[in-house]
Design a protein around this motif. Structure first.
Motif, PDB file in Angstrom:
ATOM      1  N   ASN A 459       0.931  -1.091   0.004  1.00  9.64           N
ATOM      2  CA  ASN A 459       0.079  -0.091  -0.067  1.00  9.64           C
ATOM      3  C   ASN A 459       0.729   1.131   0.037  1.00  9.64           C
ATOM      4  N   LYS A 467      -4.793  10.178  -0.565  1.00 14.99           N
ATOM      5  CA  LYS A 467      -6.225   9.410  -0.249  1.00 14.99           C
ATOM      6  C   LYS A 467      -7.116   9.926  -1.373  1.00 14.99           C
ATOM      7  N   THR A 470      -4.456  11.460  -7.441  1.00 18.27           N
ATOM      8  CA  THR A 470      -4.387  10.459  -8.208  1.00 18.27           C
ATOM      9  C   THR A 470      -2.762  10.448  -8.574  1.00 18.27           C
ATOM     10  N   ALA A 472      -4.151   7.169  -6.013  1.00 19.21           N
ATOM     11  CA  ALA A 472      -4.865   7.212  -4.858  1.00 19.21           C
ATOM     12  C   ALA A 472      -4.328   6.298  -3.854  1.00 19.21           C
ATOM     13  N   THR A 473      -4.347   6.381  -2.686  1.00 21.19           N
ATOM     14  CA  THR A 473      -3.833   5.638  -1.578  1.00 21.19           C
ATOM     15  C   THR A 473      -4.841   4.220  -1.663  1.00 21.19           C
ATOM     16  N   ARG A 474      -4.053   3.079  -2.238  1.00 18.87           N
ATOM     17  CA  ARG A 474      -4.914   1.968  -2.167  1.00 18.87           C
ATOM     18  C   ARG A 474      -3.787   0.798  -2.473  1.00 18.87           C
ATOM     19  N   MET A 496      -3.925  -3.012  -9.687  1.00 15.79           N
ATOM     20  CA  MET A 496      -4.939  -2.372  -8.692  1.00 15.79           C
ATOM     21  C   MET A 496      -5.411  -3.713  -8.083  1.00 15.79           C
ATOM     22  N   ASP A 498      -8.157  -3.603  -5.798  1.00 15.86           N
ATOM     23  CA  ASP A 498      -9.661  -3.270  -6.216  1.00 15.86           C
ATOM     24  C   ASP A 498      -9.690  -2.451  -7.562  1.00 15.86           C
ATOM     25  N   PRO A 501     -10.592   2.600  -5.591  1.00 21.97           N
ATOM     26  CA  PRO A 501     -10.157   2.965  -4.450  1.00 21.97           C
ATOM     27  C   PRO A 501     -11.235   2.963  -3.302  1.00 21.97           C
ATOM     28  N   LEU A 504      -8.068  -1.117   1.397  1.00 21.22           N
ATOM     29  CA  LEU A 504      -6.732  -1.394   1.400  1.00 21.22           C
ATOM     30  C   LEU A 504      -6.024  -1.959   2.514  1.00 21.22           C
ATOM     31  N   PHE A 685     -14.529  -4.367  -5.427  1.00 24.75           N
ATOM     32  CA  PHE A 685     -13.996  -2.921  -4.509  1.00 24.75           C
ATOM     33  C   PHE A 685     -14.932  -2.806  -3.784  1.00 24.75           C
TER      34      PHE A 685
END
Length: 722
Positions: A459, A467, A470, A472-474, A496, A498, A501, A504, A685
């Motif tokens: 992560n 968060k 772009t 994004a936190t994921r 990714m 998911d 986002p 996580l 997701f």
């Protein structure tokens, strides 16, 4: 035998305050931000349960300068109070009980490390007596304190026995305060953002205050046996009964703040999950490790806090700032071994460090800290160890800041009994090519997913990652090979975890059939003010099963089959629907499972589901697939009439048609404010919504061009934490 500060009077003294909590006490004021005070099983009838941050009980009290006072209560403490993440000298203590103002009154105080004592304002200065040990957790305890101004003596008692006293040896008149007497609330605030963090998380019963220094007897009468701590610390269902957004069948703590789950470990037929927790309020500070267990990953039991910050000297502890995330593994001889990120305030003493704790308890409730193992030598920063065994060799990867990118620090150990066995290894993988512009990676996991394939999940945060930014936190992942020394991704570009986002930091372990099971965090997308009003923050995702798709490089995710046990069979809806535009299908409440299968995926125009829709249409959330763009679209622009929702309200994510197939089956779990989506039982997701209307529970299907769909749905029974 009586332990007293003055000769026992001929008859039982009458307390100025005596709260049994069997009813709302006359003259007492119960304060809470929730609809009503919490009451739980107590020593005699019922007890009052504080929430840790907003609640208190108070009453006027007049005490004499010449006679002093005695305080006496039964209480059970779930956790030590929160403190700001600052050195010991800067902490603002909480209060078990107080009637104080600056230079006046008394304060029976306790700090974030469990150290407690009594401060009394007198005409000769402050008298303070400090307990010789930390306050007991998770056990009904009788705590008493008194001050006799005739000899200047302050005394502490635990379970009726004197444990500490201080004595001026001469008269020192008490200086009473004119404020109200209060329990579970400090007279000094400890602000953090919009929160006050030094409340007390406990249950109280039989609170008494005497206007004199009276005898404390070792045996105080009570009816029957003491209730269990778990029973008395359980948060009553009434606290959140009117909360439209609190999930009812997702795993989460009973109240207050949580974050990443970690250390998911199966021991025989029982799963244990540890997680980041602030037990005293909906705010993040001085992390502890919460602990849940389950036999089916659906119904969970809350267990006492596993690890919490401690001091080794009066001013220092290697994990005094918090017990950050880590991992738990089954070690040699059936031991449970926890590896965690420990943080403190030293510039060089394992700050941060990777520390270890060991449990020989089959239920992993009792832990013994071994201490720090590693510091961050060789990396700019690190956190969140993940550990696995290959034969007798233990491997550890730690999320790291490598200076130019995020990545991992990699260590090996051939003898766990030797704390110094861990040795830094060459680079685990080509991180510079794998990173997405972050400063550091967090919460890595690494597992064999097929005969010759391994999956690495991380992560990335910081740098270009945010968060609501772009990228994004994921969670992201790579599939590749492992030769026992290095991981080689098939493609250095991350995929990714998911499609969109919102979910996580999964924690994983394998079930008896060797299937990887994962649970992550679905974090809040609303303001701190909204979290304060709610009294809780964040929830865990539903359990997912991981598998490698047929292309040998894509992760497939499906919901745990055991979730079907939550279905209310009598509520089942099964309808064939001709879809043209938006078509309403049903309303089974705000906790529902939906399977919508399109006969074939429309070749043009978006299609999918509408969920959480109110009767008047003012609130609705849309989950659709755009075949032209090959994107899944989450439209939350009308998901709430509230003003607390944060972040982008229209999200688009690329969908891998080749790996997952044309979207036909939308499998959606709605649980008030959290939604988990599985497409073709392969892509996944999770996200948060915050409907404000009580009837925002309708669902339907939608398609721009005519289509046909079969829709099944069930109302889901709640699975409250026991």
């Amino acid at each position: 035998m009586a332990f007293g500060v003055a000769p026992a009077p001929a008859q039982q003294p009458v307390p100025s305050i005596h709260w049994t909590f069997d009813q709302l006490e006359t003259g007492a004021t119960f304060e809470t931000q929730f609809p009503e005070p919490d009451f739980v099983p107590g020593v005699t009838g019922r007890a009052w349960r504080s929430d840790g941050f907003s609640s208190r009980v108070s009453a006027p009290l007049t005490l004499s300068a010449e006679r002093g006072f005695t305080f006496d209560t039964w209480m059970v403490l779930e956790s030590y109070p929160s403190g700001d993440e600052k050195p010991v000298s800067e902490q603002v203590t909480a209060s078990i009980a107080q009637q104080a103002s600056k230079g006046h009154g008394f304060d029976l105080h306790i700090d974030p490390f469990g150290r407690w004592g009594l401060k009394v304002a007198t005409s000769r200065g402050t008298v303070e007596v400090v307990a010789p040990g930390v306050f007991p957790l998770y056990a009904w305890t009788r705590v008493s304190a008194s001050y006799d101004p005739r000899i200047g003596r302050a005394t502490l008692y635990l379970d009726g026995k004197e444990i500490a006293r201080t004595d001026k040896g001469r008269s020192a008149p008490f200086r009473p305060a004119t404020t109200d007497f209060q329990i579970a609330h400090s007279w000094r605030p400890a602000p953090l953002l919009v929160f006050n963090i030094n409340g007390l998380n406990a249950a109280y019963d039989e609170v008494r205050v005497f206007g004199d220094a009276v005898a404390i007897n070792a045996g105080r009468a009570r009816r029957g046996s003491l209730p269990s701590a778990a029973e008395s610390l359980r948060v009553p269902a009434s606290r959140f009964a009117s909360d439209l957004q609190r999930p009812s069948y997702h795993a989460m703590p009973q109240a207050n703040w949580t974050n990443e789950p970690h250390g998911l470990v199966r021991r025989g037929d029982t799963w244990h999950m540890f997680y980041q927790r602030t037990p005293n309020g909906p705010f993040k500070t001085m992390m502890t490790w919460g602990h849940l267990k389950s036999d089916d990953l659906v119904h969970w039991t809350d267990l006492p806090i596993a690890l919490y910050p401690e001091l080794q000297t009066p001013s220092f502890g290697f994990d005094m700032k918090g017990i950050w995330s880590g991992d738990v593994v089954n070690g040699p001889g059936g031991l449970g071994i926890a590896f965690y990120t420990s943080v403190n305030y030293s510039p060089n003493l394992f700050n941060p460090g990777i520390s270890m704790a060991i449990s020989d308890d089959p239920d992993l409730i009792r832990w013994k800290k071994v201490g720090p193992l590693l510091d961050r030598t060789g990396v700019a920063d690190f956190r969140d160890p993940y550990v696995w065994f290959e034969g007798t060799t233990a491997h550890m990867i730690v999320g790291a800041a490598l200076g130019g990118s995020g990545g991992l620090a990699y260590y090996r150990c051939d003898n766990l009994a030797d704390r110094g066995c861990w040795k830094r290894q060459p680079s685990f993988a080509p991180f510079a090519k794998m990173d997405v512009g972050s400063d550091i990676w967090e919460m890595p996991v690494f597992e064999k997913i097929a005969a010759d394939r391994y999956i690495l999940v991380a992560n990335p945060i910081g740098g270009a990652v945010g968060k609501y930014a772009t990228p994004a936190t994921r969670g992201v992942y790579w599939v590749g090979t492992w030769d026992g020394k290095a991981f080689r991704p098939l493609d250095p570009k991350p995929r990714m975890l998911d499609v969109l986002p919102g979910h996580l930091s999964p924690t994983i372990d394998k079930d008896k059939d060797g299937r990887i099971t994962a649970i992550g965090i679905v974090d809040e997308r609303r303001t701190p003010e909204a979290q304060l009003r709610a009294g809780w923050a964040h929830t865990f995702s539903l359990p997912r099963l991981w598998r490698l798709m047929s292309d040998g490089r894509t992760l497939g995710q499906s919901p745990l089959p055991g979730l079907a046990t939550l279905r209310d069979a009598g509520s089942m809806l099964d309808r064939g629907v001709a879809v043209a535009g938006d078509v309403g299908v049903g309303d089974l409440g705000s906790a529902v499972e939906i399977e919508a299968t399109f006969d074939e995926a429309p070749r043009s125009g978006p299609f999918g589901l509408t969920i959480a829709q109110s009767a008047d249409g003012r609130e609705v959330t849309r989950i659709v697939y755009d075949p032209a763009a090959r994107e899944l679209i989450l439209d939350k622009r009308r998901s709430t009439l509230g003003k607390d929702q944060e972040g982008p309200q229209l999200l688009r994510g690329g969908y891998d048609v080749q790996a997952f197939g044309e979207p036909r089956r939308f499998h959606v779990f709605i649980d008030h404010s959290v939604v988990d989506v599985f497409i073709n039982d392969a892509a996944a997701f999770s996200f948060r919504i915050y409907p404000t209307l009580a009837d925002a529970s309708r669902f339907g299907v939608t398609a721009l061009v005519p289509a046909k769909a079969q829709v099944k749905a069930w109302r889901m029974n709640s699975a409250p934490i026991r």
